[in-house]
Design an enzyme around this catalytic site. Structure first.
Site, short mmCIF file in Angstrom:
data_model
loop_
_atom_site.label_atom_id
_atom_site.label_comp_id
_atom_site.label_asym_id
_atom_site.label_seq_id
_atom_site.Cartn_x
_atom_site.Cartn_y
_atom_site.Cartn_z
N CYS A 396 19.30 74.72 34.83
CA CYS A 396 19.17 75.53 36.07
C CYS A 396 20.52 76.37 36.20
CB CYS A 396 18.66 74.89 37.24
SG CYS A 396 16.85 74.39 37.28
N MET A 397 21.61 75.62 36.10
CA MET A 397 22.94 76.24 36.32
C MET A 397 23.47 77.05 35.46
SD MET A 397 24.51 72.73 38.50
CE MET A 397 24.75 71.68 37.09
#
Length: 406
Positions: A396-397
């Site tokens: 996600c990051m």
């Protein structure tokens, strides 16, 4: 091959975009965190240190790390880019003509470093030093926001996603995230790293409202060999999938899109929270969500500008066919039912593959990490007690910008 190219989920990762959490988290409070899509407030300094460990782990794997704040500062140095961003972020319709004029003038005179910090991290009325004759600021409370903070910019995966030789600038589902996309539009259009480079804008770079055609990068897996796997979650719609697929097919960048209908709830807000690609033939899967009988469709080009949509009764078989594999190797979330549910919530399945069979994930997910290890997957662990509370893991990051084929 253009260096702005992502050919897979598991080939050697060479360049990635991250966003270190800073000012936006300082504006996150118990009273506004749910509106800003967080379940809780994070310890700002600890979250930054954990993110630094993530970036350091990537660099140790010879991955070039680009930081969103730095790219935005350098983009704002281009006068046309700065003017465009101010016009899109501070419109007469949003603020009224008088207050919008005053704000644009104030921000236009601000140094680029400070302006980037505000665009990403927000600005409260109590922090605004200028006065305006407009009614709007007189009717606001001191802690109301002039510029809303964007704490979800931490999750660079979602706002844009590189698919083979191009990028989708994603129309986001939630109002709290919709302003993020304009930052990436400006960076990809004017920053020296991207300006004039040979890549395709598939979707989302037009000045229009996309209605229900939403796509978020956490739902998009570039599984390789011309195939793309997309989850239709609470954040990505069938309309968004079909529009992105049409552009991929028109540009000749993909031969098929596999679309999976996911349950619409927060624990699986994106496909990559329940399924990620770890090696050429290996996927991590949370089986309580990723049942074999999930409604699945194969989208392929007809050759006349239209697409063929065919129901597929088993998404695993569809992936095997797309990749030319006899059978996928599936690693399920570790522990008993309680432990697996808890670790999935803490992003055990949301790992970032840096090269075949080597992934980055949170150290707290001990049962799942042990299962990965026994299956021959090397897990490079990072701390995530604070970052994980934002409901996003290493995948996600991160927004891969350059990655090899498989």
């Amino acid at each position: 091959m253009s260096k702005l190219y992502v050919g897979s989920e598991v080939g050697q990762l060479r360049r990635v975009l991250l966003n270190r959490p800073e000012r936006a988290l300082t504006h996150l409070t118990p009273s506004n965190c749910h509106e800003l899509l967080f379940d809780d407030v994070l310890a700002v300094e600890a979250a930054g240190e954990e993110h630094d460990a993530f970036a350091r782990t990537l660099r140790e794997q010879d991955v070039e790390v680009l930081l969103l704040h730095d790219l935005l500062v350098e983009t704002l140095a281009v006068p046309e880019a700065k003017q465009w961003l101010l016009n899109t972020q501070i419109s007469d319709f949003r603020y009224g003509p008088t207050f919008a004029r005053d704000l644009r003038q104030y921000f236009a005179e601000m140094d680029d470093e400070h302006l980037a910090s505000i665009l990403l991290g927000g600005l409260a009325y109590s922090e605004l030093p200028i006065k305006s004759s407009s009614m709007l600021p007189k009717m606001k409370r001191p802690l109301d926001f002039v510029i809303e903070p964007l704490p979800n910019h931490l999750f660079t995966r979602d706002t844009s996603c590189w698919v083979y030789g191009g990028v989708s600038l994603n129309p986001m589902m939630m109002p709290a995230r919709q302003r993020e996309t304009n930052h990436l539009r400006a960076i990809y259009r004017w920053h020296p790293t991207f300006a004039g480079q040979d890549f395709i804008n598939y979707f989302g770079d037009e000045d229009q409202h996309y209605d229900n055609a939403n796509v978020e990068g956490g739902d998009v897996l570039v599984i390789g060999k011309g195939a793309v796997l997309i989850g239709m979650s609470e954040r990505t719609t069938p309309q968004g999938v079909e529009n992105l697929a049409a552009s991929l097919f028109k540009s000749g960048q993909a031969k098929e899109v596999i679309a999976i209908d996911l349950p619409k709830h927060r624990s699986c807000m994106h496909l990559d929270t329940v399924m990620t690609h770890m090696d050429v033939d290996t996927f991590s899967v949370y089986p309580e969500i990723m049942r074999k009988d999930l409604d699945t469709w194969r989208l392929t080009p007809k050759g006349n500008g239209e697409m063929h949509v065919e129901a597929s009764h088993n998404y695993l078989h569809a992936i095997e066919s797309a990749l030319g594999l006899d059978q996928l190797k599936i690693i399920t979330t570790g522990g008993d039912s309680y432990e697996a549910e808890r670790e999935q919530w803490n992003d055990a399945n949301n790992v970032l593959t840096v090269k075949p069979g080597v992934v980055i994930g949170y150290e707290r997910n001990v049962y799942t990490n042990e299962k990965y290890d026994k299956a021959g997957i090397e897990v490079l662990t990072i701390p995530g007690n604070e970052l994980g509370r934002g409901r996003g893991g290493a995948r996600c990051m991160s927004c891969p910008i350059e990655r090899d084929d498989i």
